[in-house]
Design a protein around this motif. Structure first.
Motif, PDB file in Angstrom:
ATOM      1  N   ARG A 225     -27.962  35.448  14.587  1.00 20.86           N
ATOM      2  CA  ARG A 225     -29.030  35.668  13.611  1.00 20.86           C
ATOM      3  C   ARG A 225     -28.624  36.590  12.467  1.00 20.86           C
ATOM      4  O   ARG A 225     -29.397  36.787  11.534  1.00 20.86           O
ATOM      5  CB  ARG A 225     -30.259  36.269  14.307  1.00 20.86           C
ATOM      6  CG  ARG A 225     -30.775  35.470  15.486  1.00 20.86           C
ATOM      7  CD  ARG A 225     -31.181  34.083  15.097  1.00 20.86           C
ATOM      8  NE  ARG A 225     -31.803  33.381  16.222  1.00 20.86           N
ATOM      9  CZ  ARG A 225     -31.866  32.065  16.337  1.00 20.86           C
ATOM     10  NH1 ARG A 225     -31.313  31.292  15.401  1.00 20.86           N
ATOM     11  NH2 ARG A 225     -32.446  31.505  17.388  1.00 20.86           N
TER      12      ARG A 225
ATOM     13  N   TRP B 156     -26.231  43.977  17.369  1.00 24.53           N
ATOM     14  CA  TRP B 156     -26.132  43.082  16.221  1.00 24.53           C
ATOM     15  C   TRP B 156     -25.878  41.669  16.726  1.00 24.53           C
ATOM     16  O   TRP B 156     -24.851  41.384  17.342  1.00 24.53           O
ATOM     17  CB  TRP B 156     -25.003  43.516  15.295  1.00 24.53           C
ATOM     18  CG  TRP B 156     -24.856  42.653  14.076  1.00 24.53           C
ATOM     19  CD1 TRP B 156     -23.974  41.634  13.891  1.00 24.53           C
ATOM     20  CD2 TRP B 156     -25.632  42.738  12.876  1.00 24.53           C
ATOM     21  NE1 TRP B 156     -24.148  41.061  12.665  1.00 24.53           N
ATOM     22  CE2 TRP B 156     -25.153  41.719  12.014  1.00 24.53           C
ATOM     23  CE3 TRP B 156     -26.673  43.554  12.457  1.00 24.53           C
ATOM     24  CZ2 TRP B 156     -25.689  41.522  10.744  1.00 24.53           C
ATOM     25  CZ3 TRP B 156     -27.206  43.349  11.189  1.00 24.53           C
ATOM     26  CH2 TRP B 156     -26.717  42.351  10.348  1.00 24.53           C
ATOM     27  N   CYS B 157     -26.858  40.795  16.520  1.00 22.27           N
ATOM     28  CA  CYS B 157     -26.759  39.409  16.968  1.00 22.27           C
ATOM     29  C   CYS B 157     -25.993  38.606  15.924  1.00 22.27           C
ATOM     30  O   CYS B 157     -26.449  38.468  14.775  1.00 22.27           O
ATOM     31  CB  CYS B 157     -28.152  38.821  17.177  1.00 22.27           C
ATOM     32  SG  CYS B 157     -28.138  37.067  17.624  1.00 22.27           S
ATOM     33  N   ARG B 158     -24.843  38.084  16.294  1.00 27.09           N
ATOM     34  CA  ARG B 158     -24.041  37.317  15.340  1.00 27.09           C
ATOM     35  C   ARG B 158     -24.656  35.952  15.038  1.00 27.09           C
ATOM     36  O   ARG B 158     -24.368  35.361  13.995  1.00 27.09           O
ATOM     37  CB  ARG B 158     -22.620  37.159  15.879  1.00 27.09           C
ATOM     38  CG  ARG B 158     -21.843  38.473  15.914  1.00 27.09           C
ATOM     39  CD  ARG B 158     -20.383  38.263  16.237  1.00 27.09           C
ATOM     40  NE  ARG B 158     -19.598  39.442  15.893  1.00 27.09           N
ATOM     41  CZ  ARG B 158     -18.277  39.457  15.810  1.00 27.09           C
ATOM     42  NH1 ARG B 158     -17.589  38.336  16.056  1.00 27.09           N
ATOM     43  NH2 ARG B 158     -17.632  40.560  15.487  1.00 27.09           N
TER      44      ARG B 158
ATOM     45  N   TYR C 100     -29.306  33.851  26.950  1.00 28.76           N
ATOM     46  CA  TYR C 100     -30.583  34.566  26.870  1.00 28.76           C
ATOM     47  C   TYR C 100     -31.756  33.594  26.779  1.00 28.76           C
ATOM     48  O   TYR C 100     -31.702  32.591  26.067  1.00 28.76           O
ATOM     49  CB  TYR C 100     -30.584  35.474  25.641  1.00 28.76           C
ATOM     50  CG  TYR C 100     -31.767  36.396  25.535  1.00 28.76           C
ATOM     51  CD1 TYR C 100     -31.887  37.501  26.371  1.00 28.76           C
ATOM     52  CD2 TYR C 100     -32.765  36.180  24.594  1.00 28.76           C
ATOM     53  CE1 TYR C 100     -32.971  38.359  26.272  1.00 28.76           C
ATOM     54  CE2 TYR C 100     -33.848  37.036  24.484  1.00 28.76           C
ATOM     55  CZ  TYR C 100     -33.947  38.127  25.329  1.00 28.76           C
ATOM     56  OH  TYR C 100     -35.020  38.972  25.229  1.00 28.76           O
TER      57      TYR C 100
ATOM     58  N   ARG D  65     -25.496  33.678  22.713  1.00 23.64           N
ATOM     59  CA  ARG D  65     -25.265  34.496  21.528  1.00 23.64           C
ATOM     60  C   ARG D  65     -24.127  35.477  21.752  1.00 23.64           C
ATOM     61  O   ARG D  65     -23.923  35.952  22.862  1.00 23.64           O
ATOM     62  CB  ARG D  65     -26.528  35.299  21.172  1.00 23.64           C
ATOM     63  CG  ARG D  65     -27.793  34.475  21.060  1.00 23.64           C
ATOM     64  CD  ARG D  65     -28.981  35.385  20.849  1.00 23.64           C
ATOM     65  NE  ARG D  65     -30.250  34.648  20.822  1.00 23.64           N
ATOM     66  CZ  ARG D  65     -31.195  34.851  19.904  1.00 23.64           C
ATOM     67  NH1 ARG D  65     -31.028  35.757  18.965  1.00 23.64           N
ATOM     68  NH2 ARG D  65     -32.317  34.166  19.945  1.00 23.64           N
ATOM     69  N   ASP D  66     -23.422  35.785  20.675  1.00 25.74           N
ATOM     70  CA  ASP D  66     -22.446  36.868  20.677  1.00 25.74           C
ATOM     71  C   ASP D  66     -23.125  38.089  20.079  1.00 25.74           C
ATOM     72  O   ASP D  66     -23.661  38.030  18.962  1.00 25.74           O
ATOM     73  CB  ASP D  66     -21.213  36.494  19.861  1.00 25.74           C
ATOM     74  CG  ASP D  66     -20.302  35.534  20.608  1.00 25.74           C
ATOM     75  OD1 ASP D  66     -20.615  35.213  21.774  1.00 25.74           O
ATOM     76  OD2 ASP D  66     -19.292  35.100  20.035  1.00 25.74           O
ATOM     77  N   VAL D  67     -23.103  39.192  20.831  1.00 21.11           N
ATOM     78  CA  VAL D  67     -23.833  40.394  20.423  1.00 21.11           C
ATOM     79  C   VAL D  67     -22.885  41.592  20.410  1.00 21.11           C
ATOM     80  O   VAL D  67     -22.086  41.783  21.325  1.00 21.11           O
ATOM     81  CB  VAL D  67     -25.004  40.682  21.396  1.00 21.11           C
ATOM     82  CG1 VAL D  67     -25.734  41.964  21.011  1.00 21.11           C
ATOM     83  CG2 VAL D  67     -25.971  39.499  21.427  1.00 21.11           C
TER      84      VAL D  67
ATOM     85  N   ARG E  88     -31.088  42.942  16.939  1.00 17.57           N
ATOM     86  CA  ARG E  88     -32.070  42.344  17.837  1.00 17.57           C
ATOM     87  C   ARG E  88     -32.168  43.156  19.131  1.00 17.57           C
ATOM     88  O   ARG E  88     -31.227  43.797  19.568  1.00 17.57           O
ATOM     89  CB  ARG E  88     -31.690  40.892  18.192  1.00 17.57           C
ATOM     90  CG  ARG E  88     -31.863  39.912  17.042  1.00 17.57           C
ATOM     91  CD  ARG E  88     -33.327  39.642  16.779  1.00 17.57           C
ATOM     92  NE  ARG E  88     -33.544  38.583  15.824  1.00 17.57           N
ATOM     93  CZ  ARG E  88     -33.666  38.748  14.503  1.00 17.57           C
ATOM     94  NH1 ARG E  88     -33.579  39.978  14.014  1.00 17.57           N
ATOM     95  NH2 ARG E  88     -33.874  37.727  13.713  1.00 17.57           N
TER      96      ARG E  88
ATOM     97  N   PHE F  93     -32.805  42.698  23.145  1.00 11.67           N
ATOM     98  CA  PHE F  93     -32.754  41.693  24.206  1.00 11.67           C
ATOM     99  C   PHE F  93     -33.172  42.339  25.524  1.00 11.67           C
ATOM    100  O   PHE F  93     -32.542  43.301  25.980  1.00 11.67           O
ATOM    101  CB  PHE F  93     -31.338  41.124  24.350  1.00 11.67           C
ATOM    102  CG  PHE F  93     -30.804  40.464  23.108  1.00 11.67           C
ATOM    103  CD1 PHE F  93     -31.133  39.155  22.810  1.00 11.67           C
ATOM    104  CD2 PHE F  93     -29.974  41.168  22.236  1.00 11.67           C
ATOM    105  CE1 PHE F  93     -30.648  38.537  21.661  1.00 11.67           C
ATOM    106  CE2 PHE F  93     -29.490  40.565  21.090  1.00 11.67           C
ATOM    107  CZ  PHE F  93     -29.822  39.245  20.789  1.00 11.67           C
TER     108      PHE F  93
END
Length: 236
Positions: free
Chosen positions: A188, A184-186, A155, A165-167, A192, A194
């Motif tokens: 952060r 759910w952004c793993r 991203y 990111r893993d989402v 989130r 996107f």
């Protein structure tokens, strides 16, 4: 195109071919696969219960028995065009390809008079849809959402920062003319949004989502509503 989608599209093409049928070579060109793959797909359709017939020799091919066709659909020309316009204008929407295939299916079973009126009316509607994101990327996001599995995305933020990111996908949302993947952004440890247009790459992992819900996203954007809500905005 995933095999399940290709099998559905293949059955529709067989049905549209009517009594004429269609050759394996033409099907292979249409779906950009080998003749061998087409024949395996045809076997899979037949094993699933589809009434596939074959006619050998020159001029032969494959088709669906007449009893396998769909009954006529009662739809006005304006309703038919409304479906076409909606799909054309939202070509970047989640599952847009499947929606377009469904609309083609409906159009194919309209009576000839209604179909002709719908086609004429459709000429009076022009659509300048925004370019859609990569089909491969959108397919991965759609699969992850449907199967509730973690999706790995590359991203680029509005500031130009690129991250992987893993989402855990929770919902798709459209606001201000742009589609977003909300999840759910793993990276952060937070929910989130996107922008799909800024997702350069996406791949579905084998990791199941941990159960984050739509309620965690918070209040929807102004005038937003789930697509299953059939109420028309402003209608009492």
């Amino acid at each position: 195109m995933k095999r399940t989608e290709r099998l559905h599209a293949l059955s529709e093409m067989l049905r549209r071919s009517g009594r004429r049928g269609v050759s394996a070579e033409r099907l292979a060109r249409e779906f950009e696969v080998s003749v061998r793959t087409v024949k395996r797909d045809l076997d899979a359709l037949e094993n699933s219960g589809a009434a596939v017939w074959s006619r050998p020799g020159p001029g032969g091919g494959y088709g669906l028995a007449e009893g396998a066709t769909l009954p006529p659909v009662t739809l006005s020309p304006s309703q038919a065009v409304a479906l076409m316009a909606s799909a054309s204008a939202a070509s970047d929407a989640p599952y847009a390809d499947l929606a377009a295939a469904g609309i083609r299916k409906i159009m194919d079973v309209l009576d000839p008079k209604t179909r002709a009126q719908a086609d004429e009316l459709a000429q009076r509607i022009w659509v300048n849809a925004l370019p859609a994101s990569s089909r491969v990327t959108r397919s991965a996001l759609e699969e992850a959402m449907a199967e509730q599995r973690v999706v790995r995305i590359r991203y680029t933020s509005q500031k130009g920062t690129r991250t992987t990111r893993d989402v855990e996908p929770v919902l798709f949302a459209s606001t201000s003319g742009r589609w977003y993947l909300v999840g759910w952004c793993r990276l952060r440890s937070a929910m989130r949004w996107f922008a799909v247009s800024r997702i350069e790459k996406a791949s579905v992992t084998k990791i199941a989502c941990s159960g984050h819900t739509v309620d965690e996203v918070g209040e929807p954007p102004k005038n937003a509503r789930p697509v299953h809500d059939a109420r028309v905005s402003g209608q009492s």
